[in-house]
Design a protein around this motif. Sequence first.
Motif, PDB file in Angstrom:
ATOM      1  N   UNK A 189       0.774  -1.238   0.132  1.00 46.54           N
ATOM      2  CA  UNK A 189      -0.213  -0.022   0.294  1.00 46.54           C
ATOM      3  C   UNK A 189       0.868   0.976  -0.049  1.00 46.54           C
ATOM      4  N   UNK A 190       1.992   1.613   0.471  1.00 51.73           N
ATOM      5  CA  UNK A 190       2.951   2.413   0.546  1.00 51.73           C
ATOM      6  C   UNK A 190       2.986   2.427  -0.523  1.00 51.73           C
ATOM      7  N   UNK A 191       4.329   1.694  -0.898  1.00 52.93           N
ATOM      8  CA  UNK A 191       4.678   1.589  -2.508  1.00 52.93           C
ATOM      9  C   UNK A 191       3.525   1.880  -3.501  1.00 52.93           C
ATOM     10  N   UNK A 192       2.226   1.731  -3.358  1.00 57.05           N
ATOM     11  CA  UNK A 192       1.538   2.097  -4.299  1.00 57.05           C
ATOM     12  C   UNK A 192       0.970   3.726  -4.576  1.00 57.05           C
ATOM     13  N   UNK A 193       0.729   3.758  -3.044  1.00 57.74           N
ATOM     14  CA  UNK A 193       0.511   5.849  -2.983  1.00 57.74           C
ATOM     15  C   UNK A 193       1.867   6.423  -3.104  1.00 57.74           C
ATOM     16  N   UNK A 194       2.933   6.317  -3.760  1.00 60.08           N
ATOM     17  CA  UNK A 194       4.527   6.568  -3.480  1.00 60.08           C
ATOM     18  C   UNK A 194       4.261   7.135  -4.965  1.00 60.08           C
ATOM     19  N   UNK A 195       4.687   7.968  -5.001  1.00 57.45           N
ATOM     20  CA  UNK A 195       5.062   8.559  -7.022  1.00 57.45           C
ATOM     21  C   UNK A 195       6.424   8.086  -6.971  1.00 57.45           C
ATOM     22  N   UNK A 196       6.554   7.901  -7.985  1.00 55.52           N
ATOM     23  CA  UNK A 196       8.454   7.487  -8.713  1.00 55.52           C
ATOM     24  C   UNK A 196       9.169   8.123  -8.084  1.00 55.52           C
ATOM     25  N   UNK A 326      -2.320   2.417 -12.483  1.00 59.78           N
ATOM     26  CA  UNK A 326      -3.053   3.333 -12.416  1.00 59.78           C
ATOM     27  C   UNK A 326      -1.980   4.296 -12.656  1.00 59.78           C
ATOM     28  N   UNK A 327      -1.831   5.387 -13.337  1.00 61.21           N
ATOM     29  CA  UNK A 327      -1.194   6.739 -13.547  1.00 61.21           C
ATOM     30  C   UNK A 327      -1.425   7.390 -12.568  1.00 61.21           C
ATOM     31  N   UNK A 328       0.421   8.128 -12.574  1.00 59.41           N
ATOM     32  CA  UNK A 328       0.540   9.111 -12.164  1.00 59.41           C
ATOM     33  C   UNK A 328      -0.043  10.061 -11.746  1.00 59.41           C
TER      34      UNK A 328
END
Length: 332
Positions: A189-196, A326-328
Motif C-alpha cells: 500500500x505504501x509503495x502504491x501511493x508513493x510517486x516514482x 494507474x497513472x501517476x
Amino acid sequence: MTTDDPAPDPATGRDTPDPTPPGLNGAAASAAGSGSPETGGPATGGSAASGPAAGGAAASGPSAGRAAAGGAASNEARAKSFGAVAAAYDAARPTFPAEALSWILGPGRLQVLDLGAGTGKLAAVAAGLGHDVVAVDPSEEMLSVCRRRPGIDTMVGAAESIPLAHASVDAVVVGQAFHWFDHARALPEIARVLRPNGVLGLLWNNADTVVPWVRRMIHAMQGDDVGGDRFDPMPILLQSDLFATVETARFRHWQDLDRAGLRQLALSHSRIAVLTESRREAVLDQVDAIYDSTARPPEPLRMPYFTGCYRTWPSDLANYRRTLDAPVAPHL
C-alpha cells in the motif's frame, strides 16, 4: 499507529523496542550533539542478518512488544488503547527533531503522508517545514487532537488500506507506528501511493538508557518484562522487493518534563493504559518516586532521546507495478 537500549523502552514511542540503526552503537550515539545525525551506510539486498537490533527477532505482525508490566494484555488490546489516552499521548509524548525529518525528506516542498499519525506530532513537524501534509490514522479520537494543529489534513484509515490514490504523495513518513502494521499488507500500500522516486521514512524516539533514572523508569513500567523482544525494521525492508536501498541516521534531542508531565508520559503508553486501575496506580507511584528522587525543581527533568531514522525508496519493480495499476496523480 500513532512503536531502547537494551529492551523495549516505555519512555519513548508507542511501546516500541529500539530500532538502533546499523553501525550506530551506544557509545557513538552518546557523543552526538542535539540535532546532529549519525548516519549508517546504505543497506541493500535481502539479508536479514544485518539490522539495528542484533540478536532481536524481527516482528512481522502489528507489534513486537510484549505484555504490559505484569499484565497479560494482548497486542490488539494495546493497539486499540491509544484512542482512550489521546489527550495524555499528545501532552506527554516528545516531538521529533526537524533535522531528522529534513534528512528523510530532503529539499523542496513535498506532498507528505503521515501514516499512523496519531495526534499529529510528526505531521506538525512536516507542516512546519513547509510541506503539504495529510495525516492518516485508524483512531478518530487521536485524529480529533491532530485536527487542532494548523496545516494538516486528516483522514481515518489504516496502513493496510490507505485511503489515497495511486502515486499521490512524494513521501510517506511513519513515527512510532511501523511496528503496529501488518507489513505484508502495508508495504504494498505504501509503495502504491508513493510517486516514482518518492521516499518512505520511519522514525522512532528512543530514550537514552545510559542515564540511570531512565533505566529505573523503564523497570517501573515493565517490571520483570525488561529485556523483551526488540523490534527491527531493517530485515522487513530488506526482504521486501518493493523497496531498494535503506539508509539510516540518528539524532539526539531532549524533552523537558515536570512531575505531572512524567506521570502523563507513563499514562500515554499502552502497557499502562490496559492495566487495572490498582496496578496502574502502583506503577504511577513508582514514576512519581523516580521524579521526586531525581528532579531539582523548579528546573525541569530532561528526558534524553535518540531518534532513529530509516529512509528508503521504491524499487524498480514497485515503480513498474504502479504504472500498470494507474497513472501517476498530478501534483496539486
